[in-house]
Structures are given as structure tokens and as C-alpha cells.
Write a protein that holds these residues in place. Structure first.
Motif, PDB file in Angstrom:
ATOM      1  N   HIS A 210      18.865  40.275  28.918  1.00 52.02           N
ATOM      2  CA  HIS A 210      19.817  41.043  29.718  1.00 52.02           C
ATOM      3  C   HIS A 210      20.219  40.166  30.901  1.00 52.02           C
ATOM      4  O   HIS A 210      19.423  39.904  31.800  1.00 52.02           O
ATOM      5  CB  HIS A 210      19.167  42.345  30.189  1.00 52.02           C
TER       6      HIS A 210
ATOM      7  N   ASP B 284      25.582  41.033  32.780  1.00 51.47           N
ATOM      8  CA  ASP B 284      25.571  42.292  32.049  1.00 51.47           C
ATOM      9  C   ASP B 284      25.534  43.491  32.985  1.00 51.47           C
ATOM     10  O   ASP B 284      25.651  44.631  32.545  1.00 51.47           O
ATOM     11  CB  ASP B 284      24.376  42.354  31.093  1.00 51.47           C
ATOM     12  N   ASP B 285      25.320  43.250  34.258  1.00 47.97           N
ATOM     13  CA  ASP B 285      25.305  44.353  35.211  1.00 47.97           C
ATOM     14  C   ASP B 285      26.695  44.714  35.717  1.00 47.97           C
ATOM     15  O   ASP B 285      26.853  45.593  36.550  1.00 47.97           O
ATOM     16  CB  ASP B 285      24.368  44.042  36.380  1.00 47.97           C
ATOM     17  N   GLY B 286      27.717  43.996  35.228  1.00 49.32           N
ATOM     18  CA  GLY B 286      29.085  44.371  35.558  1.00 49.32           C
ATOM     19  C   GLY B 286      29.637  45.295  34.482  1.00 49.32           C
ATOM     20  O   GLY B 286      28.875  45.960  33.773  1.00 49.32           O
ATOM     21  N   PHE B 287      30.940  45.305  34.338  1.00 54.07           N
ATOM     22  CA  PHE B 287      31.568  46.120  33.297  1.00 54.07           C
ATOM     23  C   PHE B 287      30.995  45.657  31.962  1.00 54.07           C
ATOM     24  O   PHE B 287      30.995  44.461  31.662  1.00 54.07           O
ATOM     25  CB  PHE B 287      33.085  45.915  33.369  1.00 54.07           C
ATOM     26  N   PRO B 288      30.488  46.585  31.139  1.00 48.27           N
ATOM     27  CA  PRO B 288      29.710  46.148  29.979  1.00 48.27           C
ATOM     28  C   PRO B 288      30.552  45.740  28.768  1.00 48.27           C
ATOM     29  O   PRO B 288      30.013  45.570  27.681  1.00 48.27           O
ATOM     30  CB  PRO B 288      28.852  47.378  29.674  1.00 48.27           C
ATOM     31  N   TYR B 289      31.848  45.620  28.958  1.00 47.90           N
ATOM     32  CA  TYR B 289      32.733  45.256  27.865  1.00 47.90           C
ATOM     33  C   TYR B 289      33.420  43.951  28.224  1.00 47.90           C
ATOM     34  O   TYR B 289      33.852  43.772  29.362  1.00 47.90           O
ATOM     35  CB  TYR B 289      33.778  46.350  27.645  1.00 47.90           C
ATOM     36  N   ARG B 290      33.517  43.045  27.269  1.00 47.87           N
ATOM     37  CA  ARG B 290      34.168  41.773  27.572  1.00 47.87           C
ATOM     38  C   ARG B 290      35.063  41.351  26.416  1.00 47.87           C
ATOM     39  O   ARG B 290      34.820  41.690  25.262  1.00 47.87           O
ATOM     40  CB  ARG B 290      33.134  40.677  27.866  1.00 47.87           C
ATOM     41  N   THR B 291      36.080  40.594  26.778  1.00 48.43           N
ATOM     42  CA  THR B 291      37.000  40.087  25.774  1.00 48.43           C
ATOM     43  C   THR B 291      36.316  38.992  24.964  1.00 48.43           C
ATOM     44  O   THR B 291      35.616  38.150  25.507  1.00 48.43           O
ATOM     45  CB  THR B 291      38.254  39.519  26.455  1.00 48.43           C
TER      46      THR B 291
END
Lengths: 630, 630
Positions: free
Chosen positions: A581, A585-592
Motif C-alpha cells: 500500500h 494510494d492515500d490519494g484518489f484511489p483511481y488512476r489513469t
């Protein structure tokens, strides 16, 4: 032959199998659970029910001078379910060679006192429901919510248990007076919001031979699904089993406990009235439930909202409701379908459900209870509900349906082991002890489920040949099992006392995967061993969060006993690793991502899986049944 | 400069940015939505609210002669939210060059009549809550459930809107009388089970300068988290935002709408009292929410049970609650945090939430509404709830909080586009129209979100230099965007009328994946394009069930317009295939496997993704935002 079975079809009923219930479970896995149930859970239940005010309600109703009702509208049913457990326990106790810490006398005394309260609370015309009596609400004026008939049903089941187990008819007299009143005075079309009385009336008919009880049950089964019950909150009629007639339904829906109790009652009606159409409908619903709405544990009910079934393949692990009562209801339904048809699939689900959906409902010590049985608890799980699995098992619940339900099932488990018919004897569950059916007495010796070897020793037998059919569970290793998994291993011959059959059911650790539509299990595996579903628990994995663990290899092996769990419990060891982890990963949990990127992992280390029913006995923390495999 | 902003910090407030709200949205994506809102949704809302009896409640309360209250305890708030929408609409209408089908006069007349009813229902001491008045319940005797202060809050917000938008103080007089009464007579420690009045009192303070309103709001924010409210059903105190004090909380929990409204109110209090500790706590909670409790759509609330947040990473697509109101509350909180800090992350979430969690709440035609916004609807989804997404958008709801909430947000959307401070002007949302801030007037020309090109034309400017800061969304393609994604592109210079800046925000289709802990997205991808989240809908995939579809290639391309959707909507095409649902999959859905086996697939074919907000406008069927990639 004595037949104290919890479910006892009439001689003329259209069933393939009949219960062989003169035997008893002794020792081994289930014997130990029954001992805890008798010595810890049932006495504790009496105390908790007393504290809840449910005995007082009966006392006040008996005095007829009014008084404030305590607890929920269905508080009476806690007493009845506990009474049913005590009744079965008295029956078991009377034949016990080894006296336990709780004497037969103390059970009989508890039973007698409670029955006296119940009988005293009954109105002269047979009616009994303390909430209605104490609040002065008009009888049957709010059947959608009042649980009047639900409570009546549990009273009848307890009464039948009392009569069958010990011949004590004191409660049966109360129950038949109530049933006679219902037959006579219940408004036409009356249905209870919570089914239960249907199966109870059918069993009371079986016990007494009073046909109008069965007719009333049949009328109630047929009356559902016509939107006669008022709606509740935001729910449609499905929540109360009132959207589709039982005969037309293709799936189970709504409140899972209500669905199971209704289905059990409908199955009783179907076999007693030889109603093939109804049985076919139930068979269809059961198979749809198994294919699309059953958790790996056998647990039922995906939705907290309405304590209800979700849609097809909606089986989220962490929000699983899987109420302990729904699992018990499932066992009851499956048993009735097994009797009706003789199909091994029903016994398969029963066994799965008993070990993995009923048993987790009570702590190893017998003194704490789960209402909701999640298949996953995360780090950071929401504990803001008194039923949240993340809070661990609780001492008791304001809605205390589950604990006494476990009690009565464990006390009557002996009845669900074997059946008989003209062909011979069928063994469905494997538990050490004795099986009695007609002139046959068998002794079962086994360390099952820890070990797949089961010895069946013939102690008494008639001279004529008969068939012993032993269920080969569907999970059995085909290379070890003596017949195809998911069938019965049938041995037809002339038997002699001392004959011994040794089965190997092929109990060894295995990985389990799910169909693609079951998307919550995508890319994940579960570990099972024999009938037991396993899980990863935080207690065995210090320094890493269970949420991040992955299985790295298909090789599984039995592990040594674990501190804090009974020494017979076999853990399973697998190689695994953990997702890392990352800070980001502590930001917005979705990435491009142009293509999905595999996450970073740690190196491999041993993972320890424990039987799911043993989780949360060494503190409560993250736990999962499904684990990613990378 | 006129400042009709919905949120208007006092001059002395500790904020980094101040709303630039003199401008208006015209044309383009949001202009079209606002037009539908004005011409269809708001008139329809008046009719539905009338049918619900909420106007009658006010009338009866005004007569003071009793009468039966209709609808829910919070029925008054439907009227107030609708009034707020009408108020903002009147403000927008007054400057409109193109008269719409709904005349300014008819809006003014509707508004006036409703305000008259509201004023008439108010007690002489300022109190107003028709349910309490008509049932005769003691005021403030059941604040945990009565929604008295919740309704009061919506009254205050509507009143502030009336005053700011048109200078009409008729409702403001009612609101201040009520607020004065509360300041004087509300029991100490009184809290409403449903927060809302906190942010309303703060705004009423901003509008009137009456400091005790702010003090009362601050007292209420500080009073929460002490378990003062009675418990409800099986829920713990978290459900009513009463488990942990706001200042100490590290995450959001409980009922999602309540959580958002409380957080918005707490942010108002924090900036007006320059309470850095409180703002820091809110910032921490917001970031935890974004990292662990926010759906890809910006939707909030994983649990139907309690309409509540789940635990960390509990974000199941099909059981997502994602109440439309929670999304609106999220926009309100994020906007306040953006004003307080100037951090672009807040604007990023606002934009995501507006397009993908608020907008799906209303049909393209403006006449049907989602209460619950699932990210997946399966074949065989359970429709047995009147809010179930599988039933499609509904005309209205018994609990009608969402529809008028959408109305008031769309009518005030102009206020959330831009801000100003000493450095210059900041553009946060991209919508065609005019931005006014001090001496600056900008014109925005864009086909956003369909196209990433945004033209910003300076129409009026002072001679001195100032900075134009344009938000570069975090999803922007870094190779196209003029500054780092997730930052502001700042151009500081002396501007001249006619100056034109052209931004390319890099709108093109992209695949999105999730962190490993978000296990419900494991092995799956989502398709996004600019600020829009896309989904697969059954309507575009005849002959195969959406549940079985997989993405087979990372290549995405824009597709041609689809029949039944507005012509500007850009679909996205991807190569995909389908899992083959085999006959054997209709049995027990779990099977033993030494190693997981990839499922069988069909050959590839085109998949058509549509913007999520447009789903269920061509019938309702299976839909998914997350799709497996194989």
C-alpha cells in the motif's frame, strides 16, 4: 421405534426419505458443540431472556392486569425457541451415558417453570401474544408487523419438541388450544408479515393428526404473493414474501429468514398434500438460490437493507448480511427438500451451511453470538451498528432471534444425520455417535471434518439385505472418494453385526474459485478443506493488513495447531505475499492507465488460513474468505 | 458589484478565495441543463409538492385549527428547497436576454404564493414546523427524528437565496424571526438528528450580520459527537454524526447526507471564526473520504442500511447508495473547502461529482429522478424497493429530498464557476457564459465537456495586471495540458479587452483502474473522458448480457451519436468480448480449482460506452461502470 425427529412427515406423506432419528450424536466435532450448547449457551440463554423481560411479559400477561411490555413485539419467540432447545436437550439427556454439568433435573425444572408461565399467559380462548395482550392492541389488526402468528409458530414448534422428546404434553396442550383458536377465529386471508407459522402448523398436524392445522398452513402458503400485506418503509411487497405466489416464484427474494421459513412450510405442505406442482416450484427456487444467491459459506442475504436477498450474483463479502437465522432456515428447508426428493445436493448445502453459516453464529465458548456473518471485515470497517461483524460477537441482541435459534438447532442436530426408506439407510451428515432406524443400529466413528475417514459399524441388523447409502460430498476428491462426488455410495447386502465400512471422503485443502458473474470473487480464491470454508484472520498475520494479502501459489498444506484455538482445529498454510500500500494510494484511489498495471508486492511468506467458524475468537480484526491470487 | 452567491463568506472570514458570482452560465452543456431545470423540473416540482400535501400542511398550520399532516416529518423542506431553486432562478431570469418558456412573472407569482403560505404558517414567536404544529407534539421533544431544525435550515437557505437573488426579503423576515426564536428559546445542547441548520445559520449570519446565528451554528457543530442524541434502531451514534466530535474525527461516517451537510456547516463556522484546528480536521476527513470512501463517480454512501458510508474501501458498485442529495452535499462541502484553502483537489472532486453523481439524479428530460445511484445494475437485479436503481428513475418519491435539491443546485450553478482574490481570478468549472469579478468580465466559450478546448475572452479589465488561474483537471492529458494536471494554469499580466486565452484540457477517452485495496474493481477498468465517467448499458448490447462483457483492448475511440441520446453526447467504442455463461454455471457457482482457470470468451466485438449520467434514458436494463479487462 421411537421417532423424536424435529421433522416427521406423516406415513402418507409424499417423501422419498424419512428421518432416522432414534440415534444420537456423541463425541467428536458435533458432540463437543452440543456439549457447549447444553452447558453454556442454553443456561446463558435463560439468563439473557430473563434480563430481556420476556419471562416478565408472560407473567404480566398471565395476571391480566396489564403492565408494560418489554422488548420487541416478538419477544415471546425468544422464550419459545429456548424452550424448544431445552425440550430437545431433555430428550437427548435422558439417554445420555455421561451426565453433563447441567443436570437433567435442572433442565426439566427450567422447562416446567417456563411452560407454566406460557400456559398462564394464554387467554381462555387459546390466544397468546404478550405484546398484543399488554398493549391492548386489537388482535390480528397489524399482522404485517405484530409477529403474532410468528410467535405462535415458535410456540407450536417448542410444543412439538416437548411432546416428541420427552412425551411432556404440557406445552402441546397450550399449542393446540392456540391452533384450534386460529382454525376457528383467524380472519380469512390473514397472513403474518413474518412466515413461520406455516411450518409449525404442519408439524403440529404431524404430531396431532388434526387436519385443519395443515389446511390452515396450506391456505397461508397459497395466500402469499398477492400483495395483501401493507407495504413497509421503502420496501416493495417482496420483503414480506408477498410479491409473487410461492407456486409461481422462480427465485427467492426479500427478507432471507422469512423466505426460508416460508419455503420450509411450503415444503411441508407440498409433501403432506402430495402437491407436486408446489414441490417443483420450491425445487426451482432452491436451485436458483444455490446458483445465484448463496455465499460460499451457505450464508444467505446480501443486503443489510431489509435483511434481504440481493439480486442474482449480488454476493458482496463485506456487506454480506448472512443472518445466522437465515442459515438455520436454509438447513430446515434443505432438510425438507432432501426428505421429499432424496437428492444429495440438498444435503450438500445443509452440511456447508451448518459448518460455515450456522456455527460461526456462536463463539467457541458458546457465550457470544453473531447476528450478521460477513465474509470479509476490512481494516477501517464501519463499526457503527450493533450487529456489525467488525464489533465481534456480542453477548446478546435487542432482537435476539439468532442465539436461541442456534440453541434449538444444535440440540436437535441428531435428527438431521440419517434417513431411511425401503431401500435402507442413508447417511447425510458425518458425526460420531449412533444411528437407529427400524431394526438397524449403526455406530459412526470419525474425526470428521478434520479427517475424511469415517468408520460405520453395524451393531444391530435384521437378517434380510438392505442398502447403506453414504453421501459423498460434492467437494470430495474424486481420486479418493468411493463414489462420484455429489452422489451416494450405496452398498446393498446382507449385513451382520460387527460389519465395518470405512469411507475416505477425501478431506484435504483445496482452492476454490467462482463463476465469472460472481464478480466480487474475480481474481480471487478461497481455501476449503472438507466441508469447512477457511479464512485469513488478522491475528495470524502481524505486521501486514489482511486486506493486502494475496495467495502466491496453489500449494496448500495442513499446519500445526494454533495458540488460542482448540487443538483439533487444522489450519492451512499457503505461500502468499502482500500488496504494497503506497503513499500515493492515500490519494484518489483511481488512476489513469493505458493498460492495468500489476500492483507491487512484497516477497512471499506463509499465510495461515483458519476455519471460518473459528474467526473472531482471538480478538476481532480484518478477516477475509476471498483472497486475490497473484 | 452584485454578489448573489449561494455561499458568501463575510469580509473578515479566513478564506483564500471568494466567490465571483456576478456572472452566469449561458448555453453549452450546463446552460442546456439549466434550461430543462427551469422549464420542466421546477414547474413539475411545484405540482408534485402540491400533490404531496406539503403546501396544504402549511395552509393548515397557518389556520391553526389543526388538520392531518400529510407526508413525512420533513415535508416542509421540499417546499423550501423548491423555493430556493425558484429564488435563484428568478435572479438568473432577471438578467436573461432570451426569455424562456417559463416567464419571470410566473416564477415570481409561484414564489410569492408559496412564501405567503410559509409566512402564514409561522407561529407568532417565530417557530415553524408543520408536522409538529399539526400533530401537537411538543416542540424540540424529538429532535433526533423530527427534522424540525433540518426544515428550519432549508427555510433559511431559501430565504437567503430570495434576498440575494432578487432582493425580495419576504422570506428572509420569516427566517430571521425563526432564527431569533432559536437563539432565544432553543434548549441548550439541542441538536437535530439531521444536520443542515448549521450551514444555514452561518449563511443567514453572512446575509444579516447577526452574530448570534453564527454562534448558534458553532455551538451545534461543537456539540456533536458526544452521544447526546438517542440511538435509532440498530444504529450506533455514528449514523447521526454523534459518535466523534467533528474536531477529532479522522473520517466521514454514518448517514452520508447528514455527514456532508454537517461538514459544510463546520467549514462555514471554521472560516467565519478563523478556527484553523476545525478546518484542519475537516481537511483530514475530506482527504480520507476521497481516498477510501468515494466512488469513481464522486458518489458517496456505500450502504443502503442507514443510507450511510461504509468502511474504508467498501465501495461495492451494485449496492452503492450514492444518494443524489449526498452528492449535492459533497459539492457544497468541497466548494467551502476550496474557498477556504484554494486547493484544486476540492474543485476536482466538485466537478467529478457534478457530472457523475448529481446529474444522473435527473433524467435528460428533467422529469424523472434517481434517489439511489448504483454503479452497476445486474441482470436479475432486485427491484423490490421503490428506490432501487433497477426500477429506473421515478416520477417522484415519498421522501422527496433529492429532486428539489437538484433543482436548487442547478439554479445556483453559476455561483460555483469562478472565484477571485487579490491575485486575480480563478476558473474552477468550465461552462459557457460570463464570469464577473470586480472590474473584470470574462466570456467563456467552450463545448466542454465534449471538447477540451476552452476560450477565455477578456471583455472588461482594469488597467493593472492580475492573474488568470485556470484549473487543469487532474485527469488532463499531461502532454496536452498547459500546466500540470491537478494544478492551476496561472497567467499573470496586464490584460486588454479582447484578449483571448485558449486552453486545451486534454479531453480524450481513457481507461481507469483502482488501487488494490479497492477490491471490487480488481481486474476491471472504467472508461472516462474528460470529467465524465462512462458506463456500458444493455440498450447498446443486444444479444449479450452486460454482466458478461469484458474489455479486450486498451484502445478507445470516440463513437458516432446514438439514437435516443442528445446528438452532442459522445459515446466511446472499445473492443470487447463476453464471458460465456455455461450451463454448468447454473449450479453451485463455486468450483474447486488447483489454479484459477480463465473463463471462456466469445470473439471480440465493439462495446459502446455512454456517459453514466445518460444511462437509463432509453429504458432500464443492466449497466456497469466497472468492466473486467481480459
Amino acid at each position: 421405534m421411537s421417532d423424536d425427529s424435529a421433522v416427521r412427515p406423516r406415513p402418507e406423506a409424499a417423501v422419498a426419505l424419512r428421518p432416522a432419528s432414534g440415534g444420537r450424536v456423541e463425541g467428536g466435532f458435533w458432540g463437543a458443540r452440543q456439549r457447549v450448547n447444553r452447558e453454556v449457551t442454553i443456561p446463558l440463554g435463560e439468563e439473557r431472556i430473563r434480563e430481556s423481560g420476556a419471562f416478565t411479559n408472560l407473567e404480566l400477561a398471565g395476571r391480566g392486569a396489564g403492565g408494560e411490555h418489554q422488548g420487541k413485539v416478538f419477544a415471546d419467540s425468544d422464550v419459545y425457541k429456548w424452550l424448544e432447545a431445552v425440550a430437545w436437550e431433555r430428550g437427548r439427556a435422558s439417554g445420555s451415558p455421561a451426565p453433563t454439568a447441567i443436570s437433567d433435573e435442572s433442565l426439566a425444572s427450567s422447562y416446567g417453570e417456563a411452560v407454566k408461565l406460557v400456559a398462564g399467559a394464554q387467554r381462555t380462548d387459546g390466544y397468546l401474544h404478550t405484546h398484543t395482550q399488554l398493549t391492548g392492541r386489537e388482535r390480528y389488526s397489524d399482522l404485517a408487523s405484530s409477529h403474532e402468528l410468528y410467535c405462535a409458530g415458535h410456540l407450536m414448534q417448542a410444543a412439538v419438541a416437548g411432546s416428541r422428546a420427552t412425551g411432556d404434553r404440557s406445552l402441546l396442550d397450550v399449542a393446540t388450544r392456540f391452533a384450534d383458536h386460529l382454525v376457528k377465529d383467524l380472519p380469512a386471508d390473514a397472513l403474518d408479515g413474518h412466515p413461520e407459522i406455516e411450518t409449525a402448523l404442519a408439524e403440529l398436524y404431524r404430531e396431532t393428526g388434526t387436519r385443519p392445522y395443515l389446511d390452515l398452513a396450506a391456505r397461508m402458503v397459497a395466500g402469499r404473493g398477492r400483495e395483501l400485506l401493507p407495504l413497509k418503509g421503502h420496501h416493495g411487497p417482496g420483503i414480506r414474501q408477498d410479491r409473487v405466489p410461492v407456486r409461481e416464484a422462480t427465485t427467492v427474494e426479500g427478507h432471507a429468514v422469512r423466505a426460508m421459513y416460508l419455503a420450509a412450510g411450503a415444503a411441508d405442505v407440498a409433501v403432506e398434500t402430495a402437491d407436486e406442482g408446489l414441490l417443483t416450484a420450491l425445487d426451482r427456487q432452491w436451485h436458483d438460490m444455490v446458483a445465484t444467491k448463496t455465499y460460499l459459506t451457505g450464508g444467505l442475504g446480501a443486503n443489510w437493507y431489509g435483511e434481504a436477498f440481493g439480486g442474482h450474483h449480488e454476493l458482496t463479502p463485506e456487506t454480506a448480511y448472512c443472518e445466522t437465522c437465515a442459515a438455520i432456515g436454509s438447513v430446515q428447508w434443505s432438510w425438507r427438500m432432501l426428505l421429499a426428493t432424496g437428492e444429495p445436493a440438498y444435503a450438500d448445502l445443509m452440511e456447508r451451511t451448518l459448518y460455515n453459516a450456522v456455527l460461526p453464529g456462536v463463539s467457541l465458548g458458546g457465550d457470544r453470538f453473531f447476528y450478521v456473518n460477513a465474509l470479509r471485515v476490512r481494516a477501517g470497517a464501519n463499526p457503527d451498528d450493533r450487529r456489525a461483524p467488525a464489533r465481534g460477537r456480542q453477548d446478546w441482541y435487542g432482537t435476539a432471534c439468532c442465539p436461541p435459534n442456534v440453541m434449538r438447532l444444535l440440540s436437535s442436530l441428531d435428527h438431521y444425520v440419517a434417513t431411511q426408506n425401503q431401500d435402507g439407510i442413508q447417511l447425510h451428515l458425518y458425526a460420531g455417535g449412533t444411528v437407529r432406524a427400524g431394526e438397524v443400529v449403526l455406530e459412526i466413528e470419525t474425526d470428521y471434518p478434520w479427517n475424511g475417514h469415517v468408520d460405520i459399524v453395524v451393531r444391530e441388523t435384521p437378517g434380510r439385505p438392505w442398502a447403506l447409502s453414504a453421501r459423498i460430498p460434492s467437494w470430495s476428491d474424486p481420486s479418493l472418494a468411493p463414489a462420484a462426488p455429489g452422489s451416494y455410495h450405496r452398498i446393498h447386502r446382507t449385513w451382520h453385526p460387527g460389519d465395518r465400512i470405512t469411507l475416505d471422503l477425501g478431506v484435504r485443502p483445496r482452492l476454490t474459485v467462482a463463476v465469472p458473474r460472481l464478480d466480487v470473487a474475480r481474481g480471487q480464491v478461497a481455501v476449503e478443506r472438507g466441508p469447512l470454508v477457511y479464512c485469513l484472520e488478522q491475528a495470524d498475520h502481524p505486521g501486514v493488513v489482511v486486506d493486502d494479502l494475496c495467495v502466491a501459489s496453489p500449494d496448500l498444506r495442513d499446519g500445526p495447531p494454533l495458540t488460542g484455538l482448540p487443538p483439533d482445529v487444522v489450519p492451512i498454510i499457503a505461500r502468499g505475499r502482500a500488496h504494497v500500500h503506497r503513499q500515493t494510494d492515500d490519494g484518489f484511489p483511481y488512476r489513469t492507465a493505458t493498460t492495468p498495471r500489476a500492483p507491487d508486492h512484497t516477497g512471499t511468506a506463509d499465510l495461515t488460513f483458519i476455519p471460518y467458524y473459528t474467526w473472531a475468537n482471538r480478538g476481532v480484526g480484518p478477516m477475509t474468505i476471498w483472497t486475490p491470487m497473484h
